[in-house]
Design a protein around this motif. Structure first.
Motif, PDB file in Angstrom:
ATOM      1  N   SER A 198     -22.679   5.490   6.976  1.00 42.91           N
ATOM      2  CA  SER A 198     -21.673   4.534   6.550  1.00 42.91           C
ATOM      3  C   SER A 198     -21.353   3.538   7.648  1.00 42.91           C
ATOM      4  O   SER A 198     -20.731   2.525   7.399  1.00 42.91           O
ATOM      5  N   HIS A 199     -21.807   3.836   8.876  1.00 46.99           N
ATOM      6  CA  HIS A 199     -21.501   2.882   9.943  1.00 46.99           C
ATOM      7  C   HIS A 199     -22.615   2.815  10.983  1.00 46.99           C
ATOM      8  O   HIS A 199     -22.434   2.272  12.063  1.00 46.99           O
ATOM      9  N   SER A 200     -23.788   3.385  10.635  1.00 51.49           N
ATOM     10  CA  SER A 200     -24.856   3.414  11.617  1.00 51.49           C
ATOM     11  C   SER A 200     -26.199   3.347  10.911  1.00 51.49           C
ATOM     12  O   SER A 200     -26.415   4.046   9.931  1.00 51.49           O
ATOM     13  N   SER A 201     -27.115   2.540  11.407  1.00 41.87           N
ATOM     14  CA  SER A 201     -28.408   2.419  10.759  1.00 41.87           C
ATOM     15  C   SER A 201     -29.498   3.287  11.351  1.00 41.87           C
ATOM     16  O   SER A 201     -30.425   3.653  10.639  1.00 41.87           O
ATOM     17  N   MET A 203       0.841  -1.190   0.000  1.00 43.05           N
ATOM     18  CA  MET A 203       0.000   0.000   0.000  1.00 43.05           C
ATOM     19  C   MET A 203       0.882   1.247   0.000  1.00 43.05           C
ATOM     20  O   MET A 203       1.842   1.344   0.768  1.00 43.05           O
ATOM     21  N   LYS A 204       0.550   2.212  -0.861  1.00 46.69           N
ATOM     22  CA  LYS A 204       1.328   3.439  -0.947  1.00 46.69           C
ATOM     23  C   LYS A 204       1.145   4.269   0.317  1.00 46.69           C
ATOM     24  O   LYS A 204       0.156   4.139   1.043  1.00 46.69           O
ATOM     25  N   LYS A 205       2.095   5.190   0.540  1.00 45.83           N
ATOM     26  CA  LYS A 205       2.059   5.977   1.780  1.00 45.83           C
ATOM     27  C   LYS A 205       0.783   6.806   1.901  1.00 45.83           C
ATOM     28  O   LYS A 205       0.178   6.882   2.974  1.00 45.83           O
ATOM     29  N   TYR A 206       0.368   7.439   0.791  1.00 45.94           N
ATOM     30  CA  TYR A 206      -0.827   8.269   0.898  1.00 45.94           C
ATOM     31  C   TYR A 206      -2.062   7.419   1.204  1.00 45.94           C
ATOM     32  O   TYR A 206      -2.999   7.866   1.889  1.00 45.94           O
ATOM     33  N   GLU A 207      -2.079   6.174   0.708  1.00 52.52           N
ATOM     34  CA  GLU A 207      -3.195   5.273   0.991  1.00 52.52           C
ATOM     35  C   GLU A 207      -3.210   4.872   2.464  1.00 52.52           C
ATOM     36  O   GLU A 207      -4.279   4.711   3.068  1.00 52.52           O
ATOM     37  N   GLN A 208      -2.022   4.711   3.046  1.00 50.44           N
ATOM     38  CA  GLN A 208      -1.938   4.401   4.475  1.00 50.44           C
ATOM     39  C   GLN A 208      -2.486   5.555   5.310  1.00 50.44           C
ATOM     40  O   GLN A 208      -3.226   5.345   6.275  1.00 50.44           O
ATOM     41  N   VAL A 209      -2.101   6.780   4.921  1.00 56.25           N
ATOM     42  CA  VAL A 209      -2.609   7.956   5.624  1.00 56.25           C
ATOM     43  C   VAL A 209      -4.126   8.043   5.482  1.00 56.25           C
ATOM     44  O   VAL A 209      -4.855   8.279   6.452  1.00 56.25           O
ATOM     45  N   LYS A 210      -4.592   7.818   4.279  1.00 50.53           N
ATOM     46  CA  LYS A 210      -6.022   7.879   3.980  1.00 50.53           C
ATOM     47  C   LYS A 210      -6.807   6.869   4.822  1.00 50.53           C
ATOM     48  O   LYS A 210      -7.829   7.212   5.440  1.00 50.53           O
ATOM     49  N   GLU A 211      -6.327   5.637   4.871  1.00 47.53           N
ATOM     50  CA  GLU A 211      -7.024   4.593   5.624  1.00 47.53           C
ATOM     51  C   GLU A 211      -7.024   4.871   7.121  1.00 47.53           C
ATOM     52  O   GLU A 211      -8.009   4.585   7.817  1.00 47.53           O
ATOM     53  N   LYS A 212      -5.935   5.449   7.620  1.00 47.52           N
ATOM     54  CA  LYS A 212      -5.872   5.765   9.056  1.00 47.52           C
ATOM     55  C   LYS A 212      -6.869   6.867   9.408  1.00 47.52           C
ATOM     56  O   LYS A 212      -7.567   6.787  10.436  1.00 47.52           O
ATOM     57  N   ILE A 213      -6.979   7.881   8.557  1.00 43.18           N
ATOM     58  CA  ILE A 213      -7.937   8.953   8.823  1.00 43.18           C
ATOM     59  C   ILE A 213      -9.367   8.411   8.747  1.00 43.18           C
ATOM     60  O   ILE A 213     -10.222   8.742   9.573  1.00 43.18           O
ATOM     61  N   LYS A 214      -9.641   7.557   7.753  1.00 43.41           N
ATOM     62  CA  LYS A 214     -10.972   6.950   7.640  1.00 43.41           C
ATOM     63  C   LYS A 214     -11.309   6.144   8.887  1.00 43.41           C
ATOM     64  O   LYS A 214     -12.425   6.213   9.401  1.00 43.41           O
ATOM     65  N   GLN A 215     -10.317   5.386   9.384  1.00 46.11           N
ATOM     66  CA  GLN A 215     -10.559   4.580  10.582  1.00 46.11           C
ATOM     67  C   GLN A 215     -10.816   5.464  11.786  1.00 46.11           C
ATOM     68  O   GLN A 215     -11.676   5.163  12.633  1.00 46.11           O
ATOM     69  N   ASP A 216     -10.095   6.585  11.860  1.00 47.49           N
ATOM     70  CA  ASP A 216     -10.330   7.529  12.960  1.00 47.49           C
ATOM     71  C   ASP A 216     -11.746   8.094  12.903  1.00 47.49           C
ATOM     72  O   ASP A 216     -12.380   8.322  13.939  1.00 47.49           O
ATOM     73  N   ILE A 217     -12.243   8.316  11.680  1.00 43.10           N
ATOM     74  CA  ILE A 217     -13.616   8.817  11.534  1.00 43.10           C
ATOM     75  C   ILE A 217     -14.613   7.757  11.990  1.00 43.10           C
ATOM     76  O   ILE A 217     -15.561   8.033  12.729  1.00 43.10           O
ATOM     77  N   LEU A 218     -14.396   6.520  11.561  1.00 39.86           N
ATOM     78  CA  LEU A 218     -15.292   5.426  11.958  1.00 39.86           C
ATOM     79  C   LEU A 218     -15.246   5.173  13.457  1.00 39.86           C
ATOM     80  O   LEU A 218     -16.246   4.792  14.076  1.00 39.86           O
ATOM     81  N   ASP A 219     -14.066   5.382  14.050  1.00 41.86           N
ATOM     82  CA  ASP A 219     -13.900   5.189  15.501  1.00 41.86           C
ATOM     83  C   ASP A 219     -14.316   6.420  16.289  1.00 41.86           C
ATOM     84  O   ASP A 219     -14.192   6.450  17.523  1.00 41.86           O
TER      85      ASP A 219
END
Length: 359
Positions: free
Chosen positions: A72-75, A1-17
């Motif tokens: 995206s994570h809640s019904s 995974m490219k570096k920007y994708e790693q950053v992107k996924e971490k921010i997305k996970q922070d949003i979901l969390d």
């Protein structure tokens, strides 16, 4: 995974969390470069992707914020969600339109979900497929390349079959004849040219975008003003471009007309963003605004007063349109109005500043 994708996924996970909650400002680019130990370019690419995918949104001069994505994570409350599909989210006049929508919808208990097409039909299809999978109350759309036949019309017909109301802003797909909110762009283009004509300009250039209906109507108004005032239009002074061709035309045909012996004394631009971008080419040609060249923009965006040249421009009801679109979609959802009810057409007004002067 490219570096920007790693950053992107971490921010997305922070949003979901829920490290970042809706409308909360996230750390600045500088802070994120330190946090992730990557370059600013890497952070910027990750953020741009997240903005285009609707996870984040930006406010000019303020920062980047977590967008509303509760579905995206809640019904719970799924039937109180409204999606917005727009050509762009994070720049120009769009944040102001979105703020108007969000302020009204949130006050009525609705969540606004954001999607961006980047004015691309394939991305519009992806956005429509995504929203079709959700239990939405309604949909607001800014059409993609509204002057071209749209290959995604079937999705809108499917929405009608499912009983999900939708409306359109800034333009509309004529085949569908939806409820819409838009500016009288033809009148706006007329006002641009008329102002220069009344200032004594007789050799006026126009630069208009033609894959969106707004640009075609503004060009129509530009031509009508010349005809009504019996001012001839030199065909070589009327420049058109598509979304992908903008930079090519600015560096090519536009630069060429500035170098002509009979160069124009005034120019009408599709919008403020193009006008401000063109200023670089005007300066490179050794010309100044308004002493050598009068220019008129469109939209009265924040860019109109962002540089030392304060633009004469045509006002777009950005925040008001956002609020009125939100009100209308709720009325359609609650069946207090019908899709065939009269749509809203805003009358444009000219805002005169320092970028034009008497010839």
């Amino acid at each position: 995974m490219k570096k920007y994708e790693q950053v992107k996924e971490k921010i997305k996970q922070d949003i979901l969390d829920e490290v970042y909650i809706p409308n909360q400002k996230i750390p600045s680019e500088s802070e994120l470069t330190i946090q992730f130990e990557v370059s600013r370019h890497t952070v910027r690419k990750a953020i741009n992707d997240l903005v285009n995918e609707g996870w984040l949104y930006t406010e000019q001069g303020s920062g980047t914020y977590c967008a509303e994505r509760s579905l995206s994570h809640s019904s719970p409350g799924a039937d109180k969600a409204v999606a917005l599909i727009t050509t762009y989210i994070s720049n120009y006049i769009f944040p102001t339109i979105i703020n108007g929508m969000e302020s009204y919808l949130s006050g009525k208990g609705y969540t606004l979900l954001l999607y961006s097409t980047n004015n691309d039909f394939e991305k519009e299809r992806q956005c429509l497929e995504n929203v079709m999978e959700r239990d939405l109350a309604g949909l607001i759309v800014e059409p993609t390349k509204s002057n071209h036949p749209n290959p995604n019309l079937k999705y809108y017909l499917d929405l009608e079959m499912k009983g999900i109301p939708y409306l359109m802003i800034n333009a509309a797909y004529s085949e569908l004849n939806p409820y819409s909110l838009m500016v009288d762009d033809e009148l706006g283009g007329f006002l641009q040219a008329e102002h220069l004509i009344k200032e004594g300009h007789t050799n006026i250039a126009g630069l208009f975008k033609t894959d969106d209906m707004q640009g075609v109507k503004r060009m129509k108004g530009f031509i009508r003003a010349h005809r009504e005032y019996k001012i001839p239009i030199h065909s070589e002074m009327l420049l058109t471009y598509t979304t992908r061709e903008r930079e090519k035309v600015l560096k090519g045909e536009f630069a060429n007309i500035l170098a002509r012996d009979d160069r124009p004394s005034g120019i009408c631009f599709y919008n403020d963003e193009v006008a401000l971008t063109a200023l670089d080419g005007i300066r490179e040609a050794g010309l100044s605004v308004p002493d050598d060249l009068s220019i008129v923009g469109f939209d009265d965006s924040y860019l109109a007063t962002a540089s030392e040249v304060k633009l004469t421009t045509v006002k777009h009801p950005q925040y008001e349109m956002g609020v009125e679109a939100a009100k209308a979609i709720i009325q359609l959802i609650e069946k207090k109005q019908k899709a065939e009810d009269p749509s809203i057409v805003y009358e444009p007004k000219l805002v005169i500043r320092q970028s034009t002067q008497n010839r």
